[in-house]
Write an enzyme that holds these catalytic residues in place. Structure first.
Site, short mmCIF file in Angstrom:
data_model
loop_
_atom_site.label_atom_id
_atom_site.label_comp_id
_atom_site.label_asym_id
_atom_site.label_seq_id
_atom_site.Cartn_x
_atom_site.Cartn_y
_atom_site.Cartn_z
N GLN A 482 0.83 -1.20 0.00
CA GLN A 482 0.00 0.00 0.00
C GLN A 482 0.87 1.26 0.00
O GLN A 482 1.88 1.33 0.71
CB GLN A 482 -0.92 0.02 1.23
CG GLN A 482 -1.99 -1.05 1.21
CD GLN A 482 -3.08 -0.77 0.21
OE1 GLN A 482 -3.30 0.36 -0.20
NE2 GLN A 482 -3.77 -1.81 -0.20
N ASP A 534 -0.68 -15.78 -4.06
CA ASP A 534 -0.36 -14.67 -4.95
C ASP A 534 0.35 -15.21 -6.18
O ASP A 534 0.98 -16.27 -6.14
CB ASP A 534 0.52 -13.64 -4.25
CG ASP A 534 0.43 -12.27 -4.88
OD1 ASP A 534 -0.25 -11.40 -4.32
OD2 ASP A 534 1.04 -12.07 -5.95
N ASP A 586 -8.04 -9.43 -1.32
CA ASP A 586 -7.53 -8.10 -1.68
C ASP A 586 -6.98 -8.16 -3.11
O ASP A 586 -5.77 -8.17 -3.33
CB ASP A 586 -6.44 -7.66 -0.70
CG ASP A 586 -6.01 -6.22 -0.91
OD1 ASP A 586 -6.66 -5.52 -1.72
OD2 ASP A 586 -5.02 -5.78 -0.29
N CYS A 614 -9.77 -1.51 -4.34
CA CYS A 614 -9.59 -0.11 -4.73
C CYS A 614 -10.40 0.25 -5.97
O CYS A 614 -10.44 1.40 -6.37
CB CYS A 614 -8.11 0.19 -4.97
SG CYS A 614 -7.37 -0.83 -6.25
#
Length: 665
Positions: A482, A534, A586, A614
């Site tokens: 972030q 990931d 996320d 986002c």
């Protein structure tokens, strides 16, 4: 007696037969043509004579008029205008005639048009029945269209004038038609609705790109064509931070409205697929909460990617580009706007978002490139060496600064000595700037930044450290982290609250799209097991190292795409050992694929999902898959949305982070 014989009657004389004259077919056609020509000539002569007589009468009607020429016993009136009616009088007479001969459609155009929507009708109601109903009230406005959504028809008609609108609404609202009370209200027409949507879409695209508002004005009043103004960008904040001039309270209000609009788009997704709305949708207004403020408003970014190019004065500049290359290409919808656009690079000295340390490094690097006459990469010609500059900064450890330079791989393909000399100059320069590590990233000409690229460390460790909620994290050049460190502490604390994790609870956490493992590690002390997923190899390596740095022994990490890895992990995972499983998602701006959403929903032990995003547009698509009705493809009970909160991690911009809590029984 002798026999008497009657004398025979004389036979009539037979007249001699007329001999038929047989003409050839050519002579027949010629005779017919001659007859037709004679008739047409006679008609033309009569018409021409009548026209000449009328013309002579009209000419001598007013000119040389004399009463003495009139025959005895006749009285003639003198005309009012013997020399002809003047032009002004002719214009007035024509206007009066136009007023008298106005049609009903022209009268309707003068009045304001109102489009009315008639709803709550019977399922089998037709247009003919509705028109008969309107005739009872003596309304001359017919039903123009009937649509059926969810098997309930709705009628549309247009009314002209405010009086007619009020009378129409009073008489129809509450009227029982086929055992149902009709509801009528004013709505926007489809044409206007599409036009408004198009304008809003263009405004959103302008805001995303950071363009200034452009107004088209006519240079001359007589010219119908309008030309766009040539607008110059005043500062770099117009591109990067489009809301920097707006007060912060208004920024939060604008972002909360944007979040509410995206939340309403979930209803449109249900409507588009003809799905029934869930029961929890009734409490949708209580679900959304206000946007949480950011603790830092200026100089908050810990990572920036600066383009290396040329400014307006054709000098080498390191900063942000005014327009992307895609915007400058020909676009049919925006070809008029693109004519006056020019793309160049602007400096970062006045930028509100970038830290002071980054501004100093960028300015020094641009001066170095101008002094050495370095070759800059051109996106159109695909020539040059230097492409972008990546800078990462640590707020917890101010001495640690990571610099990454993106370079064209094939520029010095045949001359390695020149490449080594260029790299030696770079190393000497960046050592003088007192940074902790320098990394080189080589890419192909036609390739953008590749997340799986192996960086070449020129000096230093090739990473930096950062602290969040008491945990230290190692960050490499291309790993996701972030950008606002102080606001991420607020974000991760809300995620922990939504997950409702306790130290005594026997729960497991699936950290989907984990990045460097920040969310999972912050929740490690309150969970029994953590599984991180990931697709970036360097990020998985960093997450494993971060777990060792913080003495986290209950964490495992898997490299791969979520849609490919997650179903197999859930099948192999010992679900019976854990009472509850929490999934924290996320994803990037593109959102999750459909297969991981199906896998999360199929696992019955997963009762809570905390979704962090986002990009709220892709977020609502994924939530629709998790909350829609059970089917053959989407197996498992649907989730219920309980909370939705926005966190301002990007002040002075249009973006924000949203956190949503989903649960099921």
């Amino acid at each position: 007696m002798g026999t008497v014989f009657s004398s025979p009657k004389p036979e009539p004389k037979q007249q001699p037969k007329k001999k038929k004259i047989r003409h050839s077919p050519q002579k027949k056609s010629q005779t017919k043509k001659k007859e037709i020509q004679k008739v047409s000539q006679n008609q033309n002569q009569s018409q021409s004579q009548n026209q000449n007589q009328n013309q002579n009468q009209n000419q001598n009607r007013y000119q040389n008029y004399n009463h003495r020429n009139a025959p005895r016993g006749t009285t003639r009136k003198v005309p009012a205008y013997p020399l002809g009616i003047p032009k002004e009088m002719e214009m007035e007479i024509e206007k009066e005639k136009e007023k008298e001969t106005k049609t009903e459609t022209e009268k309707k155009e003068e009045l304001e048009e109102f489009h009315i929507r008639i709803s709550n009708l019977d399922t089998y109601a037709t247009r003919k029945q509705l028109n008969n109903l309107l005739r009872r009230f003596n309304f001359p406005f017919p039903i123009t269209q009937i649509t059926k959504n969810h098997k309930t028809p709705t009628g549309y008609c247009s009314v002209y004038g405010e009086k007619a609108r009020d009378l129409f609404l009073k008489s129809l609202t509450g009227y029982t038609f086929k055992k149902k009370q009709i509801q009528a209200r004013v709505c926007i027409s489809k044409f206007k609705h599409k036009e408004n949507q198009r304008k809003k879409r263009l405004e959103r695209e302008d805001i995303k790109r950071g363009d200034l508002k452009r107004k088209r004005t006519n240079q001359n009043e007589g010219n119908e064509e309008s030309k766009p103004k040539e607008t110059k960008i005043k500062s770099i904040n117009d591109i990067v931070a489009s809301l920097y001039e707006m007060p912060y309270d208004k920024q939060l209000y604008k972002k909360s409205r944007k979040l509410h609009q995206e939340w309403r788009s979930l209803f449109q997704e249900f409507k588009r697929t003809n799905e029934k709305l869930p029961e929890w949708w009734k409490d949708r207004h209580d679900i959304t909460q206000d946007v949480i403020k950011s603790p830092i408003l200026e100089n908050y970014r810990n990572k920036c990617e600066f383009t290396i190019g040329y400014n307006e004065e054709s000098k080498i500049e390191v900063g942000f580009q005014t327009h992307k290359l895609e915007e400058l290409m020909f676009n049919k919808r925006r070809n008029r706007r693109n004519q006056n656009r020019k793309s160049y690079v602007m400096g970062v000295s006045d930028c509100v978002i970038v830290t002071e340390k980054m501004k100093r490094l960028v300015k020094a690097f641009s001066e170095f490139l101008n002094e050495t006459n370095a070759s800059i990469f051109n996106k159109l010609t695909k020539d040059g060496f230097f492409r972008t500059l990546i800078v990462r900064e640590s707020f917890a450890f101010p001495d640690q600064v990571l610099v990454g330079i993106l370079v064209a791989k094939d520029h010095y393909q045949n001359d390695e000595d020149a490449k080594n000399k260029e790299l030696e100059k770079l190393i000497q320069f960046w050592k003088s700037q007192q940074i902790s590590t320098l990394v080189l990233l080589e890419m192909d000409k036609h390739q953008e930044v590749d997340t799986n690229c192996k960086p070449q460390i020129l000096f230093g460790d090739g990473f930096i450290h950062e602290k969040i909620l008491g945990f230290t994290f190692r960050i490499s050049t291309l790993s996701f982290f972030q950008t606002n460190t102080k606001a991420t502490e607020v974000l991760y604390s809300t995620v922990r609250e939504f997950a409702t994790l306790n130290k005594e609870s026997n729960t497991a956490v699936f950290d989907v799209c984990c990045g460097t493992g920040t969310i999972g590690i912050t929740c490690s002390s309150h969970a029994k097991k953590i599984v991180g997923i990931d697709m970036i190899k360097s990020a998985i390596e960093d997450s494993k190292i971060n777990a060792n740095l913080n003495n986290v022994q209950n964490a495992d990490y898997v490299c791969g795409k979520a849609e490919a890895v997650l179903p197999s992990i859930i099948n192999k995972f010992p679900i019976q050992e854990y009472t509850n499983i929490v999934a924290i998602v996320d994803p990037p701006r593109s959102g999750l694929h459909q297969t991981p959403c199906i896998a999360l929903r199929a696992c019955e032990k997963i009762k809570t999902i905390v979704y962090v995003s986002c990009n709220q547009n892709t977020m609502m698509k994924n939530i629709f898959w998790l909350t829609k009705k059970e089917s053959n493809r989407f197996v498992g009970k649907p989730f219920k949305v309980i909370k939705l909160v926005g966190i301002d991690t990007f002040p002075h911009t249009q973006h924000l982070e949203a956190v949503m809590l989903l649960k099921r029984d």
